[in-house]
Design a protein around this motif. Structure first.
Motif, mmCIF file in Angstrom:
data_model
loop_
_atom_site.group_PDB
_atom_site.id
_atom_site.type_symbol
_atom_site.label_atom_id
_atom_site.label_comp_id
_atom_site.label_asym_id
_atom_site.label_seq_id
_atom_site.Cartn_x
_atom_site.Cartn_y
_atom_site.Cartn_z
ATOM 1 N N LYS A 1 6.709 2.191 18.695
ATOM 2 C CA LYS A 1 6.963 3.006 17.516
ATOM 3 C C LYS A 1 7.793 4.225 17.883
ATOM 4 O O LYS A 1 7.447 4.984 18.788
ATOM 5 C CB LYS A 1 5.659 3.447 16.864
ATOM 6 C CG LYS A 1 5.854 4.227 15.571
ATOM 7 C CD LYS A 1 4.548 4.550 14.899
ATOM 8 C CE LYS A 1 4.747 5.382 13.630
ATOM 9 N NZ LYS A 1 5.602 4.683 12.649
ATOM 10 N N ASN B 1 8.297 11.930 8.678
ATOM 11 C CA ASN B 1 8.432 11.339 7.348
ATOM 12 C C ASN B 1 9.233 12.220 6.403
ATOM 13 O O ASN B 1 9.274 11.965 5.204
ATOM 14 C CB ASN B 1 7.056 11.042 6.750
ATOM 15 C CG ASN B 1 6.220 12.296 6.544
ATOM 16 O OD1 ASN B 1 6.566 13.374 7.023
ATOM 17 N ND2 ASN B 1 5.110 12.151 5.840
ATOM 18 N N ASP C 1 9.255 3.583 5.140
ATOM 19 C CA ASP C 1 8.143 2.649 4.969
ATOM 20 C C ASP C 1 7.128 3.195 3.969
ATOM 21 O O ASP C 1 6.463 4.198 4.236
ATOM 22 C CB ASP C 1 7.467 2.420 6.317
ATOM 23 C CG ASP C 1 6.449 1.294 6.281
ATOM 24 O OD1 ASP C 1 6.086 0.855 5.173
ATOM 25 O OD2 ASP C 1 6.013 0.867 7.359
ATOM 26 N N SER D 1 4.295 2.016 3.237
ATOM 27 C CA SER D 1 2.924 1.764 3.679
ATOM 28 C C SER D 1 2.477 2.715 4.792
ATOM 29 O O SER D 1 1.322 2.669 5.214
ATOM 30 C CB SER D 1 2.785 0.317 4.168
ATOM 31 O OG SER D 1 3.520 0.099 5.361
ATOM 32 N N GLN D 2 3.379 3.566 5.282
ATOM 33 C CA GLN D 2 3.037 4.503 6.353
ATOM 34 C C GLN D 2 3.491 5.915 5.998
ATOM 35 O O GLN D 2 4.148 6.597 6.786
ATOM 36 C CB GLN D 2 3.653 4.056 7.677
ATOM 37 C CG GLN D 2 3.173 2.689 8.135
ATOM 38 C CD GLN D 2 3.500 2.425 9.593
ATOM 39 O OE1 GLN D 2 3.226 3.224 10.475
ATOM 40 N NE2 GLN D 2 4.107 1.273 9.854
ATOM 41 N N ASP D 3 3.159 6.334 4.776
ATOM 42 C CA ASP D 3 3.424 7.690 4.325
ATOM 43 C C ASP D 3 4.897 8.063 4.405
ATOM 44 O O ASP D 3 5.254 9.217 4.659
ATOM 45 C CB ASP D 3 2.587 8.693 5.127
ATOM 46 C CG ASP D 3 2.509 10.057 4.458
ATOM 47 O OD1 ASP D 3 2.634 10.109 3.223
ATOM 48 O OD2 ASP D 3 2.332 11.070 5.165
ATOM 49 N N ASN E 1 -0.392 -2.788 7.856
ATOM 50 C CA ASN E 1 0.411 -1.919 6.985
ATOM 51 C C ASN E 1 1.346 -2.809 6.181
ATOM 52 O O ASN E 1 2.225 -3.465 6.756
ATOM 53 C CB ASN E 1 1.221 -0.917 7.807
ATOM 54 C CG ASN E 1 0.339 0.092 8.521
ATOM 55 O OD1 ASN E 1 -0.495 0.744 7.909
ATOM 56 N ND2 ASN E 1 0.514 0.207 9.830
#
Length: 400
Positions: free
Chosen positions: A97, A108, A121, A123-125, A333
Motif C-alpha cells: 500500500k 485522502n 477509493d 471503500s477506504q475513506d 474493502n
C-alpha cells in the motif's frame, strides 16, 4: 462520509516577468509565431482548461512518457519519487500500500484522476493506493500541489494528481517490452495504437512480477525461522477509443482494469512482543475505471460542451493466517462510484474564458462488512483571464 462548506472561493494571479522567466519558460507574446505557442507544455488539471504551463500560477510538475521510459519507471510511485513537495510512503516492497502526502496534507486529501475519472477509493475513506498503478500506458502525469477545492471539492485540499493515458495517432503502431532482473523480476508490456480516418484507438496490456523481494528484517525473526520473501504480480489492461464524427462533435471511451496479487508477511500477535508471522498474508485487489464522454462545439468554437459518465469499482480482499484469537480471517474493502458531469467552456474574447460545470456523484460502500451510500451534487464556475500582457488570473467558485 465527507464534511465540507457549501462553497469555496479560489483566486490565483500569475505574473510572468519577461526578462527573468523567458530563459527558462518562454511566454508567448503577440509577436510569437504560432509554432512557438503550440510548443508550450499544456496542463489541464490546474484550471480544467488546456493552458500553457507558463500561464499558470499554481505549482505544477509534468512527467511525460519519454521521461518515464528514460528512467525505466515501471510503477507510479517510482515516477513520483522525484517530484518536489510529495512524501511517498510505501509499506513493504512493490505492490505494498502506497500513499502520497502533498505538502503535509492527509493521503485522502489528494484527488487522483485517470482520464477524467475520479479514481479515489470510496471503500477506504477516499484514499488511493498508488502502488497498484503501472506506467506502461501513461502519456503524462500532472502533479498539482496546493489546495484545489474550488474546482475539485474538499478531497483536493492537498492537490491533484492527473493521469493521462496514451492516445492513438497516425499509422498503426505496435510495441512490446520484455525484461527481467533481480528479486525474480519479470515484466512484459505490449500495445497497439493508431488512427484511421476520424477514428483513433489505443490498446495496452502490462504485466509485472516481482516474486522474491526481501522485506522482513532478519533480526526480527524468531531463532530458527526462515524469512519468506514478498511476492507481487500485477496485470493491467487498458484502452482508449475516440471518434471525431464531425469537426464539432466527438466521442471518447476509456477503460482500465487492474488485477493484482500480493503475498506479504504480517505480524503474529500470539506472542509478546509480536514477531513476523510464520505464514504469509494475501492481498487480492481488483480495480476498474471506465468513462464515456461526448464533446460538442457550438458557435464556431466559442462554446465547447463536454458531457461524461464515469464508473469506478474497487474490490480488495486481505486474507490473513489464523492466529487462534478468533479474529476475522479476511478484511474486505468493496465499493464503487458512479459520476455524471457536464462542463462548458465559453470563450468570450481572446484573453477571457469562462468555465461552467455540474457534477452528480454517488459513492457506495458494499458489504465491508456494512453497506452505505453517499450522494453529492455540485456546480462550479471559473473565470480565466489575461488581464494585461504577462499577467494571468483565474478565479473560481464551487457550490454543493
Amino acid at each position: 462520509m465527507w464534511k465540507y462548506p457549501q462553497w469555496w472561493w479560489f483566486v490565483c494571479l500569475f505574473v510572468t516577468a519577461p526578462t527573468l522567466c523567458r530563459a527558462q519558460s518562454p511566454t508567448p507574446s503577440p509577436s510569437s509565431s504560432q509554432g512557438e505557442i503550440e510548443n508550450q507544455p499544456v496542463v489541464v488539471s490546474a484550471t480544467r482548461i488546456e493552458t500553457p504551463i507558463n500561464q499558470i500560477g499554481s505549482s505544477v510538475t509534468v512527467i511525460d512518457d519519454e521521461e518515464i521510459e528514460l528512467h525505466q519507471q515501471r510503477s507510479l510511485p517510482e515516477a513520483l519519487q522525484t517530484v518536489p513537495g510529495l512524501n511517498i510512503v510505501q509499506t513493504g516492497g512493490p505492490g505494498g500500500k502506497t500513499s502520497v502526502f502533498i505538502r503535509g496534507s492527509n493521503s485522502n486529501q489528494t484527488k487522483v484522476l485517470i482520464d477524467g475519472i475520479d479514481a479515489n477509493d470510496p471503500s477506504q475513506d477516499g484514499a488511493f493506493d498508488f502502488g497498484q498503478v503501472l506506467t506502461a500506458d501513461l502519456s503524462r502525469v500532472e502533479v498539482l500541489r496546493g489546495p484545489q477545492s474550488s474546482l475539485y471539492g474538499s478531497d483536493a485540499l492537498g492537490g491533484v494528481i492527473n493521469l493521462v493515458t496514451k492516445k492513438g495517432e497516425g499509422p498503426p503502431r505496435f510495441t512490446g517490452m520484455l525484461e527481467g532482473g533481480t528479486f525474480d523480476t519479470f515484466n512484459q508490456s505490449a500495445s497497439a495504437s493508431g488512427s484511421i480516418s476520424r477514428f483513433n484507438y489505443s490498446f495496452n496490456v502490462a504485466h509485472m512480477l516481482v516474486d522474491d523481494t526481501p522485506v522482513t528484517p532478519l533480526d526480527l525473526l524468531p531463532a530458527g525461522r526462515k524469512r519468506i520473501n514478498d511476492s507481487y504480480e500485477n496485470t493491467t489492461l487498458s484502452t482508449r477509443l475516440g471518434a471525431d464524427f464531425t469537426d464539432t462533435f466527438a466521442v471518447q471511451a476509456v477503460a482500465r482494469y487492474t488485477d493484482s496479487m500480493l503475498f506479504f508477511t504480517g505480524d503474529d500477535f500470539s506472542v509478546f512482543p509480536s514477531v513476523p508471522a510464520a505464514a504469509q498474508s494475501e492481498q487480492h485487489a481488483q480495480q476498474l475505471f471506465t468513462r464515456g464522454q461526448a464533446q460538442l462545439t457550438l458557435f464556431d468554437g466559442a462554446f465547447q460542451n463536454t458531457i461524461g459518465l464515469g464508473y469506478t469499482y474497487y474490490h480488495t480482499k486481505i486474507q490473513e493466517p489464523d492466529t487462534g484469537f478468533g479474529l476475522p480471517p479476511a478484511n474486505l474493502n468493496h465499493g464503487d462510484r458512479l459520476k455524471f458531469d457536464w462542463s462548458g467552456k465559453i470563450t468570450m474574447t481572446e484573453h477571457y474564458a469562462l468555465l461552467l460545470g455540474v457534477e452528480d456523484q454517488n459513492d457506495r460502500l458494499l458489504d465491508s462488512p456494512i453497506s452505505a451510500e453517499n450522494g453529492n451534487v455540485a456546480g462550479f464556475a471559473e473565470l480565466q483571464a489575461e488581464i494585461v500582457p504577462d499577467l494571468f488570473a483565474a478565479a473560481s467558485r464551487t457550490v454543493r
